[in-house]
Design a protein around this motif. Structure first.
Motif, PDB file in Angstrom:
ATOM      1  N   ASP A 188       0.825  -1.210   0.000  1.00 32.56           N
ATOM      2  CA  ASP A 188       0.000   0.000   0.000  1.00 32.56           C
ATOM      3  C   ASP A 188       0.858   1.259   0.000  1.00 32.56           C
ATOM      4  O   ASP A 188       1.876   1.336   0.698  1.00 32.56           O
ATOM      5  CB  ASP A 188      -0.917   0.002   1.220  1.00 32.56           C
ATOM      6  CG  ASP A 188      -1.961   1.093   1.134  1.00 32.56           C
ATOM      7  OD1 ASP A 188      -2.846   0.998   0.254  1.00 32.56           O
ATOM      8  OD2 ASP A 188      -1.881   2.057   1.916  1.00 32.56           O
ATOM      9  N   GLY A 189       0.424   2.228  -0.782  1.00 33.75           N
ATOM     10  CA  GLY A 189       1.168   3.473  -0.914  1.00 33.75           C
ATOM     11  C   GLY A 189       0.617   4.622  -0.102  1.00 33.75           C
ATOM     12  O   GLY A 189       0.823   5.788  -0.461  1.00 33.75           O
ATOM     13  N   GLY A 190      -0.095   4.313   0.992  1.00 35.72           N
ATOM     14  CA  GLY A 190      -0.618   5.376   1.851  1.00 35.72           C
ATOM     15  C   GLY A 190      -2.091   5.643   1.668  1.00 35.72           C
ATOM     16  O   GLY A 190      -2.526   6.801   1.644  1.00 35.72           O
ATOM     17  N   SER A 191      -2.880   4.589   1.556  1.00 39.92           N
ATOM     18  CA  SER A 191      -4.328   4.748   1.369  1.00 39.92           C
ATOM     19  C   SER A 191      -4.965   5.483   2.536  1.00 39.92           C
ATOM     20  O   SER A 191      -4.610   5.265   3.697  1.00 39.92           O
ATOM     21  CB  SER A 191      -4.981   3.367   1.211  1.00 39.92           C
ATOM     22  OG  SER A 191      -4.608   2.762   0.000  1.00 39.92           O
ATOM     23  N   GLU A 192      -5.943   6.331   2.209  1.00 43.64           N
ATOM     24  CA  GLU A 192      -6.678   7.073   3.229  1.00 43.64           C
ATOM     25  C   GLU A 192      -8.095   6.543   3.383  1.00 43.64           C
ATOM     26  O   GLU A 192      -8.908   7.146   4.090  1.00 43.64           O
ATOM     27  CB  GLU A 192      -6.688   8.553   2.869  1.00 43.64           C
ATOM     28  CG  GLU A 192      -5.287   9.160   2.821  1.00 43.64           C
ATOM     29  CD  GLU A 192      -5.268  10.595   2.343  1.00 43.64           C
ATOM     30  OE1 GLU A 192      -6.311  11.048   1.817  1.00 43.64           O
ATOM     31  OE2 GLU A 192      -4.236  11.257   2.495  1.00 43.64           O
TER      32      GLU A 192
END
Length: 227
Positions: free
Chosen positions: A41-45
């Motif tokens: 994951d690349g920083g999901s919000e």
């Protein structure tokens, strides 16, 4: 003996698509093929990390960017074989049988699936045919078609590069057409970007970016024109 396959899925705010992708992997679990699923994951919000955890995936978090995420997922994976899959792609049920056959019979070759868009549009069928023909003739499958590759071959070609765009093209060019085969199973991918932008406009835009890359443009420069 552990199951051979680690599945690596890069994500970024993929809560709407990830469940279908993960559910499509069930035939591989039933066949004893999957060792683990790694969600990079690349920083999901959104709820992406929770969905990954609830469905039994191993979550790896790091820098945003598909190339970097794919590389991080591969570094964390433990399988002798790796299957890289986009979060908005779901595999047809026969994928496990075709993958198992490939693992047993073609250890020195990488593989990809037949592209299919989740759309009833006539333009979708046209683009599928063109993309699958390009993949077979030129050894240039879309990233949406997945990539099945042994850990040995992955390391040999240098793996995925930390670039903002064209990481899929770079790795299949490093593998080479003679070591790539198409599996007779479908990667059914989202058509959302094509439906948003228009099938013709989007396909020509992507083709222009690929042509510029093959002529020497840098992934960083091309990424500025990619949406």
């Amino acid at each position: 003996m552990p199951a051979p396959l680690s599945i690596v899925i890069p994500t970024l705010n993929a809560e709407a698509e990830l469940p279908l992708c993960l559910e499509s992997l069930m035939p591989g679990l039933e066949a004893g093929l999957i060792r683990e699923v790694v969600v990079a994951d690349g920083g999901s919000e959104d709820a992406t990390p929770k969905i990954a955890g609830a469905m039994g995936a191993n979550l790896v978090t790091g820098a945003r960017g598909r190339g970097a995420q794919l590389a991080a997922g591969a570094a964390a994976a433990r399988g002798d074989w790796l299957l890289f899959l986009h979060a908005d792609t779901a595999l047809s049920r026969d994928w496990a049988e075709r993958t198992g056959d490939h693992v047993m019979t073609k250890p020195d070759h990488a593989a990809f699936f037949e592209l299919r868009f989740r759309s009833d549009a006539r333009a979708a069928r046209t683009l599928e045919k063109r993309a699958n023909r390009r993949a077979r003739m030129l050894g240039l499958p879309y990233g949406d078609q997945g990539l099945l590759i042994s850990r040995k071959l992955y390391d040999e070609v240098g793996g995925y590069q930390d670039v903002p765009l064209m990481e899929d093209v770079m790795i299949v060019r490093a593998i080479g057409k003679r070591r790539l085969v198409q599996l007779n199973a479908e990667a059914r991918t989202s058509a959302a970007k094509y439906e948003r932008d228009g099938w013709r406009k989007r396909s020509w835009h992507n083709a222009a970016l690929l042509a510029r890359f093959l002529l020497g443009a840098s992934p960083d420069a091309l990424a500025k024109r990619y949406t």
